[in-house]
Design an enzyme around this catalytic site. Structure first.
Site, PDB file in Angstrom:
ATOM      1  N   SER A  95      43.311  33.668  31.763  1.00  0.00           N
ATOM      2  CA  SER A  95      43.457  34.461  30.826  1.00  0.00           C
ATOM      3  C   SER A  95      44.417  34.538  30.754  1.00  0.00           C
ATOM      4  O   SER A  95      45.910  34.617  30.934  1.00  0.00           O
ATOM      5  CB  SER A  95      42.416  35.960  30.858  1.00  0.00           C
ATOM      6  OG  SER A  95      42.959  37.263  29.465  1.00  0.00           O
TER       7      SER A  95
ATOM      8  N   TYR B  89      41.879  42.995  36.412  1.00  0.00           N
ATOM      9  CA  TYR B  89      41.109  41.711  35.348  1.00  0.00           C
ATOM     10  C   TYR B  89      42.468  41.369  35.735  1.00  0.00           C
ATOM     11  O   TYR B  89      42.172  39.858  36.262  1.00  0.00           O
ATOM     12  CB  TYR B  89      41.021  42.544  34.069  1.00  0.00           C
ATOM     13  CG  TYR B  89      40.840  41.732  33.016  1.00  0.00           C
ATOM     14  CD1 TYR B  89      39.218  40.888  33.224  1.00  0.00           C
ATOM     15  CD2 TYR B  89      41.293  40.603  32.322  1.00  0.00           C
ATOM     16  CE1 TYR B  89      38.710  39.552  32.836  1.00  0.00           C
ATOM     17  CE2 TYR B  89      40.978  39.656  31.537  1.00  0.00           C
ATOM     18  CZ  TYR B  89      39.656  38.902  31.818  1.00  0.00           C
ATOM     19  OH  TYR B  89      39.814  38.267  31.031  1.00  0.00           O
TER      20      TYR B  89
END
Length: 250
Positions: free
Chosen positions: A142, A155
């Protein structure tokens, strides 16, 4: 650049970005072992594959948090399929709240699904790849690993771990004919965006941050995965490809 005839192990294959890539792989003649645990999304993926006339889809309804069962089931799936040629570690969970509100157990739960399950997938696939002298592993990271996002620390931690594993595996597995890369998606309009309270304002923020002034779509992810999973990427390994419309440039 083809993946025709290859067998792909794909986690989170029925998700917002997973479905488009799964269908693209099937259309290209690959076999996909789709691992997902959302009954409604799995049903939608199976229906879309049937409607498009694609064969080669096998669904495994598995809980990625149950690592022991996951390994057992993937070993069985690998035996049935004659091994996995390609692994796409895509599944992830993404809670959002202030750092001080997370428990250590919540951090560990994100790590277990976003990272540890991917390790199990590679452990299940690597023996077959080594035997064939060929393999592709693609981790879905990401752009949050570059900073600039609050309230996502577990995350971001997990995606940073995937980047580190990408490099470590690339160094170690290259001798076996296996490449390991990652893609780092930007902001895509999926269910993940529902964590943002003001979606209209968030969309303006996304478009203002990107160089390309449109929202990304599933085909953008599918195209990047298709390239890194193909024969044509054989001299590329240990890299992170940002698929973000030019949001971050590293």
């Amino acid at each position: 650049m083809t993946v025709k005839g290859r067998t792909i192990l794909y986690t989170g294959a029925a998700g917002g970005l997973g479905t488009g890539a799964t269908l693209a792989f099937l259309a290209a003649g690959a076999r996909v072992v789709a691992v997902d645990n959302d009954a409604a999304k799995v049903a939608a993926l199976e229906a879309a594959a049937r409607e498009a006339g694609h064969s080669g889809l096998t669904v495994r309804r598995l809980d990625l948090a149950d690592l022991g069962t996951l390994r057992h089931e993937l070993d069985a799936a690998a035996t049935e399929a004659g091994g996995f040629d390609i692994v796409v570690n895509n599944a992830a969970i993404y809670p959002s709240k202030a750092f001080e509100d997370y428990t250590i157990e919540e951090h560990q739960a994100v790590q277990r699904i976003n990272v540890d399950a991917g390790i199990v997938c590679v452990q299940a696939a690597l023996p077959g790849m080594r035997a064939k002298g060929w393999g592709r592993i693609v981790n879905v990271a990401s752009i949050t690993v570059y900073g600039g996002w609050a309230k996502l620390s577990p995350y971001v931690q997990s995606k940073g771990a995937l980047v580190g594993l990408t490099r470590a595996w690339a160094r170690e597995f290259g001798a076996y004919g296996v490449t390991v890369n990652a893609i780092a998606p930007g902001a895509f309009p999926t269910d993940a965006e529902k964590i943002h309270p003001d979606l209209d304002n968030y969309e303006r923020f996304v478009l203002g941050s990107q160089s390309v002034k449109r929202r990304g779509n599933a085909a953008d992810i599918a195209n990047a995965l298709m390239f890194l999973a193909s024969e044509g990427s054989g001299f590329i390994t240990g890299q992170v490809l940002n698929v973000d419309g030019g949001w971050v440039m590293h």
